[in-house]
Design a protein around this motif. Structure first.
Motif, PDB file in Angstrom:
ATOM      1  N   ALA A   1      60.414  22.130  33.550  1.00  0.00           N
ATOM      2  CA  ALA A   1      61.475  22.640  32.685  1.00  0.00           C
ATOM      3  C   ALA A   1      61.051  22.943  31.246  1.00  0.00           C
ATOM      4  N   PRO A   2      60.216  22.116  30.587  1.00  0.00           N
ATOM      5  CA  PRO A   2      59.847  22.471  29.212  1.00  0.00           C
ATOM      6  C   PRO A   2      59.220  23.862  29.098  1.00  0.00           C
ATOM      7  N   GLY A   3      58.327  24.191  30.029  1.00  0.00           N
ATOM      8  CA  GLY A   3      57.723  25.523  30.003  1.00  0.00           C
ATOM      9  C   GLY A   3      58.722  26.613  30.342  1.00  0.00           C
ATOM     10  N   LEU A   4      59.575  26.343  31.321  1.00  0.00           N
ATOM     11  CA  LEU A   4      60.584  27.331  31.719  1.00  0.00           C
ATOM     12  C   LEU A   4      61.598  27.561  30.606  1.00  0.00           C
ATOM     13  N   ILE A   5      62.032  26.467  29.981  1.00  0.00           N
ATOM     14  CA  ILE A   5      62.986  26.595  28.872  1.00  0.00           C
ATOM     15  C   ILE A   5      62.352  27.362  27.713  1.00  0.00           C
ATOM     16  N   ALA A   6      61.086  27.067  27.429  1.00  0.00           N
ATOM     17  CA  ALA A   6      60.386  27.796  26.359  1.00  0.00           C
ATOM     18  C   ALA A   6      60.321  29.283  26.684  1.00  0.00           C
ATOM     19  N   GLY A   7      60.078  29.614  27.957  1.00  0.00           N
ATOM     20  CA  GLY A   7      60.032  31.020  28.359  1.00  0.00           C
ATOM     21  C   GLY A   7      61.377  31.703  28.200  1.00  0.00           C
ATOM     22  N   ILE A   8      62.449  30.994  28.578  1.00  0.00           N
ATOM     23  CA  ILE A   8      63.797  31.546  28.427  1.00  0.00           C
ATOM     24  C   ILE A   8      64.123  31.767  26.951  1.00  0.00           C
ATOM     25  N   LEU A   9      63.807  30.783  26.124  1.00  0.00           N
ATOM     26  CA  LEU A   9      64.096  30.903  24.697  1.00  0.00           C
ATOM     27  C   LEU A   9      63.274  32.000  24.027  1.00  0.00           C
ATOM     28  N   GLU A  10      62.038  32.169  24.485  1.00  0.00           N
ATOM     29  CA  GLU A  10      61.218  33.255  23.923  1.00  0.00           C
ATOM     30  C   GLU A  10      61.829  34.612  24.255  1.00  0.00           C
ATOM     31  N   SER A  11      62.305  34.774  25.484  1.00  0.00           N
ATOM     32  CA  SER A  11      62.966  36.035  25.858  1.00  0.00           C
ATOM     33  C   SER A  11      64.237  36.238  25.032  1.00  0.00           C
ATOM     34  N   TYR A  12      64.959  35.161  24.799  1.00  0.00           N
ATOM     35  CA  TYR A  12      66.186  35.182  23.985  1.00  0.00           C
ATOM     36  C   TYR A  12      65.850  35.652  22.564  1.00  0.00           C
ATOM     37  N   ALA A  13      64.801  35.063  21.982  1.00  0.00           N
ATOM     38  CA  ALA A  13      64.407  35.424  20.617  1.00  0.00           C
ATOM     39  C   ALA A  13      63.927  36.871  20.544  1.00  0.00           C
TER      40      ALA A  13
END
Length: 272
Positions: free
Chosen positions: A169-181
């Motif tokens: 999840a930490p990597g997946l959440i980081a990926g989601i947030l990067e796409s969001y940003a």
């Protein structure tokens, strides 16, 4: 209680740092081995731990040994070792089952799926134990993991899905947030990517704290934020068109990858 760690990749190093930071393991109680000595030397400079010359030497002097090598290296390594029956062997590798571990060690075995966030003494560590474990050994393992994370006892049937919710999840959440940003910056180029990331990180921290401190369910927080007909409600409607299918695909992919890995380990076992 003496603790051993074999393999100082990202997970092995994280365990050393988390045990040291939490105070769960005193330096004189921690013994490590890595094929590349430099990694062990660097950690000793920071944590004053013991370095063994071989993996066997680790097993000879500890009560619990965390084997932090790659999945396809775990069983071949354990077969080369003469591990005392009293030693509790813990694998952190995906795809390696309790039954696989019991086939190479006559004593107690467990599986643990750690998380990188344990370096900050947060997150969830999953663990599944062999029936060979005594109640004392189970409590020792749970206590250790509880000092660096939330320790979650789980079945092997559940562990693969739960891994996506914890370790991955930490990597997946980081990926989601990067796409969001990135989407925010595409919409408003004057907003820097650095500012967008900072906003999301702080908002994520605040959201997690609010959920935890007020013991809110996700649905309760959504109800608090998403006023009827407002932007958040409409945003959730947009995300609802694509996110469920994307997460279903994520879990399907995970199951497929685990199946492939288990087949490789089974094939490896049949040739040894």
């Amino acid at each position: 209680m003496n603790i051993g760690i074999i393999g100082l990749g990202s997970i092995g190093q994280m365990l050393v740092k988390a045990f040291g930071k939490s105070g769960a393991v005193a330096p004189e109680e921690l013994v490590v081995f890595n094929r590349t000595r430099e990694k062990a030397d660097n950690l000793r400079a920071a944590y004053d731990l013991k370095i063994a010359d071989t993996a066997q030497a680790v097993c000879n002097q500890v009560d619990i040994v965390f084997v932090c090598t790659k999945p396809l290296e775990i069983l071949p390594l354990l077969r080369t070792l003469s591990i005392p029956a009293k030693t509790h062997v813990v694998s952190v590798a995906a795809g390696v089952s309790i039954a696989d571990l019991e086939g190479v060690h006559t004593g107690s075995v467990s599986k643990v799926i750690p998380t990188v966030t344990s370096s900050e003494l947060r997150g969830v560590s999953l663990f599944a134990c062999s029936e060979r474990l005594s109640s004392e050994q189970r409590e020792q393992l749970k206590w250790l993991l509880s000092r660096i994370s939330v320790a979650q006892d789980i079945t092997e049937e559940e562990i693969e899905t739960a891994t996506i919710l914890t370790s991955s999840a930490p990597g997946l959440i980081a990926g989601i947030l990067e796409s969001y940003a990135q989407a925010a910056v595409r919409k408003t180029p004057s907003l820097s990517i650095e500012k967008a990331r900072e906003m999301l990180v702080e908002t994520m921290l605040g959201t997690a704290t609010l959920l935890q401190n007020e013991k809110l369910g996700f649905d309760q927080l959504i109800e608090r934020v998403a006023t009827k007909g407002g932007i958040t409600e409409e945003g959730l409607r947009v995300l609802g068109k694509t996110l469920p299918r994307g997460f279903d695909e994520l879990f399907d992919m995970t199951a497929s990858k685990h199946d492939t890995l288990k087949q490789m380990i089974h094939k490896q076992n049949s040739t040894l």
